[in-house]
Design an enzyme around this catalytic site. Structure first.
Site, PDB file in Angstrom:
ATOM      1  N   GLU A   7      -8.767   5.313  -4.457  1.00 18.96           N
ATOM      2  CA  GLU A   7      -9.138   5.394  -3.046  1.00 18.96           C
ATOM      3  C   GLU A   7      -8.642   6.687  -2.417  1.00 18.96           C
ATOM      4  O   GLU A   7      -9.327   7.303  -1.607  1.00 18.96           O
ATOM      5  CB  GLU A   7      -8.569   4.192  -2.281  1.00 18.96           C
ATOM      6  CG  GLU A   7      -8.995   4.182  -0.828  1.00 18.96           C
ATOM      7  CD  GLU A   7      -8.430   3.031  -0.036  1.00 18.96           C
ATOM      8  OE1 GLU A   7      -8.995   2.737   1.027  1.00 18.96           O
ATOM      9  OE2 GLU A   7      -7.426   2.431  -0.459  1.00 18.96           O
ATOM     10  N   PHE A  39       0.547   3.057   8.264  1.00 16.56           N
ATOM     11  CA  PHE A  39      -0.812   3.259   8.747  1.00 16.56           C
ATOM     12  C   PHE A  39      -1.769   2.879   7.622  1.00 16.56           C
ATOM     13  O   PHE A  39      -1.613   3.328   6.489  1.00 16.56           O
ATOM     14  CB  PHE A  39      -1.008   4.729   9.143  1.00 16.56           C
ATOM     15  CG  PHE A  39      -2.391   5.049   9.617  1.00 16.56           C
ATOM     16  CD1 PHE A  39      -2.818   4.645  10.868  1.00 16.56           C
ATOM     17  CD2 PHE A  39      -3.258   5.748   8.806  1.00 16.56           C
ATOM     18  CE1 PHE A  39      -4.090   4.939  11.321  1.00 16.56           C
ATOM     19  CE2 PHE A  39      -4.543   6.055   9.245  1.00 16.56           C
ATOM     20  CZ  PHE A  39      -4.959   5.645  10.502  1.00 16.56           C
ATOM     21  N   ALA A  72      -9.420   4.952   2.792  1.00 11.57           N
ATOM     22  CA  ALA A  72      -9.312   6.371   2.455  1.00 11.57           C
ATOM     23  C   ALA A  72     -10.373   6.832   1.468  1.00 11.57           C
ATOM     24  O   ALA A  72     -10.448   8.020   1.166  1.00 11.57           O
ATOM     25  CB  ALA A  72      -7.919   6.650   1.887  1.00 11.57           C
ATOM     26  N   HIS A  84       0.828  -1.206   0.000  1.00 14.03           N
ATOM     27  CA  HIS A  84       0.000   0.000   0.000  1.00 14.03           C
ATOM     28  C   HIS A  84       0.858   1.250   0.000  1.00 14.03           C
ATOM     29  O   HIS A  84       1.818   1.341   0.758  1.00 14.03           O
ATOM     30  CB  HIS A  84      -0.876   0.049   1.259  1.00 14.03           C
ATOM     31  CG  HIS A  84      -2.152  -0.679   1.127  1.00 14.03           C
ATOM     32  ND1 HIS A  84      -3.289  -0.083   0.673  1.00 14.03           N
ATOM     33  CD2 HIS A  84      -2.461  -1.964   1.390  1.00 14.03           C
ATOM     34  CE1 HIS A  84      -4.267  -0.975   0.669  1.00 14.03           C
ATOM     35  NE2 HIS A  84      -3.785  -2.117   1.093  1.00 14.03           N
ATOM     36  N   PRO A  85       0.496   2.234  -0.801  1.00 16.50           N
ATOM     37  CA  PRO A  85       1.184   3.526  -0.693  1.00 16.50           C
ATOM     38  C   PRO A  85       0.769   4.201   0.610  1.00 16.50           C
ATOM     39  O   PRO A  85      -0.323   3.957   1.127  1.00 16.50           O
ATOM     40  CB  PRO A  85       0.666   4.304  -1.901  1.00 16.50           C
ATOM     41  CG  PRO A  85      -0.634   3.662  -2.240  1.00 16.50           C
ATOM     42  CD  PRO A  85      -0.521   2.224  -1.826  1.00 16.50           C
TER      43      PRO A  85
END
Length: 131
Positions: A82, A112, A116, A59-60
């Site tokens: 997202e 984290f 989003a 995940h970015p």
């Protein structure tokens, strides 16, 4: 009729090889509901922590425009969609988000993660600060 599922498609949704393999082992799926049920079960009951960390690492970071732009493929397209609500955020907000993301990662050993979709950058910042 069974729903066809490939490892590549599963990795587009969640980039964990262990999870994808666990889902594939549950085939065939006779409905979308059964596929989702199998995917959830595979995540919570069969994916080891290393599989979770693999998914998290793919995940970015929230608000990381440069990181999102450098990624390619369908998984990255989903991540960009997202996080699109953060696109118009002020640079100061994105800088604070990057700072708090780094703090979180230093504390917990992974980035984290939050849903989003439709969440403005200032709300994402508040979420990471509360964690």
């Amino acid at each position: 009729m069974a729903i066809p599922v490939s490892r590549e498609t599963l990795l587009t949704c969640c980039h964990s090889g262990a999870w994808a393999d666990a889902v594939l082992a549950k085939q065939p799926f006779q409905s979308m509901e059964k596929l989702i049920e199998g995917a959830r079960s595979a995540w919570w009951n069969e994916t080891p922590i290393t599989g979770w960390l693999e998914a998290f690492a793919a995940h970015p970071r929230l608000g990381d425009r440069r990181g999102l732009a450098q990624r390619s493929g369908a998984f990255s397209d989903l991540s960009r969609d997202e996080q699109s609500s953060a696109a118009g955020a002020a640079e100061a907000t994105l800088a604070a988000l990057a700072d708090w993301n780094a703090r979180y990662e230093a504390r917990f050993g992974h980035i984290f993660i939050a849903c989003a979709a439709g969440t403005p950058a200032d709300r994402m910042l508040a979420m990471v600060k509360q964690s």
